[in-house]
Design a protein around this motif. Structure first.
Motif, PDB file in Angstrom:
ATOM      1  N   SER A 104       0.715  -1.140   0.219  1.00 38.07           N
ATOM      2  CA  SER A 104       0.120   0.146   0.142  1.00 38.07           C
ATOM      3  C   SER A 104       0.735   1.488  -0.442  1.00 38.07           C
ATOM      4  O   SER A 104       0.217   1.878  -0.691  1.00 38.07           O
ATOM      5  CB  SER A 104      -0.659   0.230   1.427  1.00 38.07           C
ATOM      6  OG  SER A 104      -0.319  -0.333   2.459  1.00 38.07           O
ATOM      7  N   ARG A 108       1.027   3.796  -3.181  1.00 33.29           N
ATOM      8  CA  ARG A 108       0.865   5.578  -2.895  1.00 33.29           C
ATOM      9  C   ARG A 108       2.768   6.079  -3.662  1.00 33.29           C
ATOM     10  O   ARG A 108       2.301   7.387  -4.133  1.00 33.29           O
ATOM     11  CB  ARG A 108       0.713   5.148  -1.204  1.00 33.29           C
ATOM     12  CG  ARG A 108       0.663   7.428  -0.925  1.00 33.29           C
ATOM     13  CD  ARG A 108      -0.855   7.528  -1.225  1.00 33.29           C
ATOM     14  NE  ARG A 108      -0.507   9.394  -1.777  1.00 33.29           N
ATOM     15  CZ  ARG A 108      -1.866   9.809  -1.856  1.00 33.29           C
ATOM     16  NH1 ARG A 108      -2.430   9.567  -1.372  1.00 33.29           N
ATOM     17  NH2 ARG A 108      -1.425  11.439  -2.277  1.00 33.29           N
ATOM     18  N   ARG A 128      -9.043  -5.067   3.042  1.00 35.91           N
ATOM     19  CA  ARG A 128      -9.873  -3.696   3.323  1.00 35.91           C
ATOM     20  C   ARG A 128      -9.078  -2.269   2.939  1.00 35.91           C
ATOM     21  O   ARG A 128      -8.374  -1.733   3.392  1.00 35.91           O
ATOM     22  CB  ARG A 128     -10.101  -3.592   4.986  1.00 35.91           C
ATOM     23  CG  ARG A 128     -10.284  -5.454   5.364  1.00 35.91           C
ATOM     24  CD  ARG A 128     -12.017  -5.206   6.282  1.00 35.91           C
ATOM     25  NE  ARG A 128     -12.760  -5.023   4.900  1.00 35.91           N
ATOM     26  CZ  ARG A 128     -13.510  -5.982   3.700  1.00 35.91           C
ATOM     27  NH1 ARG A 128     -12.690  -7.083   4.128  1.00 35.91           N
ATOM     28  NH2 ARG A 128     -14.564  -5.701   2.500  1.00 35.91           N
ATOM     29  N   LYS A 130      -9.542   0.389   1.530  1.00 33.38           N
ATOM     30  CA  LYS A 130     -10.089   1.803   2.192  1.00 33.38           C
ATOM     31  C   LYS A 130      -9.872   1.604   3.988  1.00 33.38           C
ATOM     32  O   LYS A 130      -9.914   2.878   4.538  1.00 33.38           O
ATOM     33  CB  LYS A 130     -11.396   2.549   1.972  1.00 33.38           C
ATOM     34  CG  LYS A 130     -12.032   1.970   0.287  1.00 33.38           C
ATOM     35  CD  LYS A 130     -10.939   3.165   0.011  1.00 33.38           C
ATOM     36  CE  LYS A 130     -10.953   3.310  -1.919  1.00 33.38           C
ATOM     37  NZ  LYS A 130     -11.829   3.742  -1.840  1.00 33.38           N
ATOM     38  N   GLU A 131     -10.024   0.316   4.318  1.00 34.18           N
ATOM     39  CA  GLU A 131     -10.195   0.662   6.207  1.00 34.18           C
ATOM     40  C   GLU A 131      -8.775   0.666   6.921  1.00 34.18           C
ATOM     41  O   GLU A 131      -8.836   1.421   7.701  1.00 34.18           O
ATOM     42  CB  GLU A 131     -11.435  -0.541   6.334  1.00 34.18           C
ATOM     43  CG  GLU A 131     -12.424  -0.341   6.016  1.00 34.18           C
ATOM     44  CD  GLU A 131     -12.865  -0.947   4.972  1.00 34.18           C
ATOM     45  OE1 GLU A 131     -12.619  -0.790   3.557  1.00 34.18           O
ATOM     46  OE2 GLU A 131     -14.156  -1.111   4.447  1.00 34.18           O
ATOM     47  N   GLU A 132      -8.463  -0.028   6.419  1.00 33.19           N
ATOM     48  CA  GLU A 132      -7.081  -0.410   6.922  1.00 33.19           C
ATOM     49  C   GLU A 132      -6.054   0.070   5.370  1.00 33.19           C
ATOM     50  O   GLU A 132      -4.197   0.265   6.805  1.00 33.19           O
ATOM     51  CB  GLU A 132      -6.464  -2.076   6.921  1.00 33.19           C
ATOM     52  CG  GLU A 132      -7.642  -3.070   7.509  1.00 33.19           C
ATOM     53  CD  GLU A 132      -7.521  -4.208   8.128  1.00 33.19           C
ATOM     54  OE1 GLU A 132      -6.883  -4.711   6.667  1.00 33.19           O
ATOM     55  OE2 GLU A 132      -8.459  -5.210   8.027  1.00 33.19           O
ATOM     56  N   ASN A 133      -5.408   0.696   4.711  1.00 30.44           N
ATOM     57  CA  ASN A 133      -5.144   1.506   3.676  1.00 30.44           C
ATOM     58  C   ASN A 133      -5.191   2.901   4.273  1.00 30.44           C
ATOM     59  O   ASN A 133      -5.503   3.129   2.925  1.00 30.44           O
ATOM     60  CB  ASN A 133      -4.626   0.776   3.048  1.00 30.44           C
ATOM     61  CG  ASN A 133      -4.348  -0.937   2.872  1.00 30.44           C
ATOM     62  OD1 ASN A 133      -3.865  -1.369   3.002  1.00 30.44           O
ATOM     63  ND2 ASN A 133      -5.120  -1.847   2.322  1.00 30.44           N
ATOM     64  N   LEU A 134      -4.438   3.860   4.718  1.00 25.45           N
ATOM     65  CA  LEU A 134      -5.242   4.873   4.934  1.00 25.45           C
ATOM     66  C   LEU A 134      -4.394   5.378   3.537  1.00 25.45           C
ATOM     67  O   LEU A 134      -5.421   6.659   2.875  1.00 25.45           O
ATOM     68  CB  LEU A 134      -4.591   5.525   6.110  1.00 25.45           C
ATOM     69  CG  LEU A 134      -5.162   5.184   7.389  1.00 25.45           C
ATOM     70  CD1 LEU A 134      -4.802   5.857   8.276  1.00 25.45           C
ATOM     71  CD2 LEU A 134      -7.024   5.261   6.984  1.00 25.45           C
ATOM     72  N   ARG A 137      -6.490   5.607   0.886  1.00 23.21           N
ATOM     73  CA  ARG A 137      -8.491   5.924   0.661  1.00 23.21           C
ATOM     74  C   ARG A 137      -8.269   7.169   0.270  1.00 23.21           C
ATOM     75  O   ARG A 137      -9.939   7.154  -0.442  1.00 23.21           O
ATOM     76  CB  ARG A 137      -8.312   6.258   1.892  1.00 23.21           C
ATOM     77  CG  ARG A 137     -10.073   6.015   2.871  1.00 23.21           C
ATOM     78  CD  ARG A 137     -10.228   7.338   3.778  1.00 23.21           C
ATOM     79  NE  ARG A 137     -10.164   6.364   4.915  1.00 23.21           N
ATOM     80  CZ  ARG A 137      -9.796   6.235   6.423  1.00 23.21           C
ATOM     81  NH1 ARG A 137     -10.021   7.222   6.536  1.00 23.21           N
ATOM     82  NH2 ARG A 137      -9.995   5.078   7.486  1.00 23.21           N
ATOM     83  N   ASP A 138      -7.947   7.776  -0.673  1.00 26.47           N
ATOM     84  CA  ASP A 138      -8.445   9.199  -1.538  1.00 26.47           C
ATOM     85  C   ASP A 138      -8.282   8.873  -3.004  1.00 26.47           C
ATOM     86  O   ASP A 138      -8.895   9.385  -3.683  1.00 26.47           O
ATOM     87  CB  ASP A 138      -7.996  10.817  -1.079  1.00 26.47           C
ATOM     88  CG  ASP A 138      -8.443  10.990   0.662  1.00 26.47           C
ATOM     89  OD1 ASP A 138      -9.652  10.408   1.185  1.00 26.47           O
ATOM     90  OD2 ASP A 138      -7.824  11.224   1.217  1.00 26.47           O
ATOM     91  N   SER A 142     -11.499   1.268  -5.966  1.00 29.03           N
ATOM     92  CA  SER A 142     -11.992  -0.860  -6.164  1.00 29.03           C
ATOM     93  C   SER A 142     -12.926  -1.153  -6.446  1.00 29.03           C
ATOM     94  O   SER A 142     -14.468  -0.797  -5.846  1.00 29.03           O
ATOM     95  CB  SER A 142     -11.963  -0.346  -4.143  1.00 29.03           C
ATOM     96  OG  SER A 142     -12.056  -2.343  -3.927  1.00 29.03           O
TER      97      SER A 142
END
Length: 393
Positions: A104, A108, A128, A130-134, A137-138, A142
């Motif tokens: 992740s 990035r 997960r 969006k939940e676990e890989n900040l 997230r944006d 997915s």
């Protein structure tokens, strides 16, 4: 790098996807970072290669790589992406991205450093995003690739090109839709085969399907759950035993205390393991309403799809359980299902009561309930053929 190009060319030239998945047209391919999740065995690798074949052929601006390659034990995704884009690369397709420990963070960094590079990656349903890989997230979009629907299976077996229908279309126009299908094929001639082996594309391979599925189920637990959730290997046997006990028990509320005793662990750990099995798309947790969710105990645990039932405990498979599981699995993509009351099987989206009716079921018709009828080719009113719900995707 040349070795990767050669492998890519070979794989693309030899890719033959039997069914073009609708997800191909649902994805916004203009996004720069796209994640495709799905349970093991549903065809994520084939999907990536089909995308490459359709859009690029063997053009070197697109490259498929698999993180199983030992090259990546010494080089990072960032290193590789840097070299690729220097050579004119535009689209990097990364299979099994989670095999890289820092995947992740590396994605990035690629996103920030290489603005002209698009990355499409596949991963396990356990991830997960969006939940676990900040970090992602944006920026990551997915999508989920599912196993074959009954519609896709039917198209494959008959050479037809039936389209998908929304639930509203089926509820309001099921007689007309069914007549259109029946004018070309008899769906019930293929329905039992789908229930037994039609969800996972590898039924097309010239190998024993049940053995292949058992191997896949083991990989889901050994790799997708243990590796991604960083669980020690010594607990593998407990998770496998729990899965077996849940499968053999059939669709019902789990006795968490008894399960904890049987696999010799705590109640809290049993609930965590149940959640992991659900994330891996081996089971589904059914609650009574939207107010209830994990970590509360579910009202019912069911297998994720009917193919799993025939592989894990073929001698105990109950026809009604198979039909209920089919309906749950096919509706699962776009709808929320809750446990019905004593007269219904499911409450769909918190408002639509459904009764799944096996062959010979005597209906006491309630105009407020929908009846999904097995063995019916065509329905009327609120009685709808069960097979037709296999056309919702």
């Amino acid at each position: 790098m040349e070795a990767f190009y050669r492998t890519h060319t070979y794989l693309v030239e030899h890719t033959n996807a039997p069914v073009r998945r609708d997800l191909m047209d649902e994805i916004d391919w203009n996004d720069r970072l796209i994640g495709i999740k799905g349970t093991r065995g549903v065809g994520k690798t084939t999907f990536l290669l089909q995308y490459a074949k359709e859009k690029f052929g063997t053009d070197r601006s697109c490259l498929f790589i698999n993180m199983n390659n030992f090259y990546f034990s010494n080089y990072s995704i960032v290193d590789f992406a840097n070299e690729f884009q220097k050579r004119g690369g535009k689209v990097l397709l990364i299979d099994q991205v989670f095999k890289s420990p820092e995947w992740s963070k590396e994605l990035r960094m690629c996103y920030d450093r290489f603005p002209n590079l698009k990355i499409v990656f596949t991963g396990s349903s356990v991830m997960r995003l969006k939940e676990e890989n900040l970090e992602l997230r944006d920026i990551a979009k997915s999508y989920n690739l599912r196993g074959f629907s009954f519609r896709e299976f039917l198209n494959l077996q008959t050479g037809m090109k039936f389209r998908a229908y929304t639930l509203d279309e089926i509820l309001n126009n099921h007689e007309q839709i069914a007549r259109g299908v029946l004018s070309k094929v008899r769906p019930l001639n293929y329905f039992q085969d789908y229930l037994h082996h039609g969800f996972y594309p590898f039924f097309l391979e010239k190998r024993n399907f049940s053995e292949n599925l058992l191997k896949t189920m083991n990989m889901m637990i050994e790799v997708d759950i243990l590796l991604l959730k960083q669980i020690e290997l010594k607990y593998l046997s407990k998770i496998k035993k729990l899965f077996y006990l849940l499968a053999v028990a059939g669709p019902k509320a789990p006795n968490v205390s008894q399960l904890a005793t049987e696999i010799q662990t705590s109640r809290a750990t049993v609930m965590n393991y149940i959640k992991y099995l659900a994330d891996a798309r081996l089971i589904n947790m059914i609650y009574t309403d939207e107010e209830e969710e994990f970590p509360k105990k579910p009202a019912k645990i069911m297998m994720h799809n009917s193919n799993l039932m025939y592989s894990i405990y073929p001698v105990n498979v109950e026809d009604q359980d198979v039909l209920d599981t089919f309906f749950l699995n096919t509706m699962y993509k776009d709808h929320k299902l809750y446990k019905g009351d004593k007269n219904t099987t499911f409450l769909v989206d918190g408002k639509l009561p459904f009764k799944i009716c096996g062959e010979g079921y005597k209906i006491k018709n309630n105009p407020d309930t929908y009846y999904a009828m097995h063995r019916s080719e065509i329905g009327r009113g609120n009685q709808i053929p069960l097979w037709l719900f296999g056309f919702v995707y």
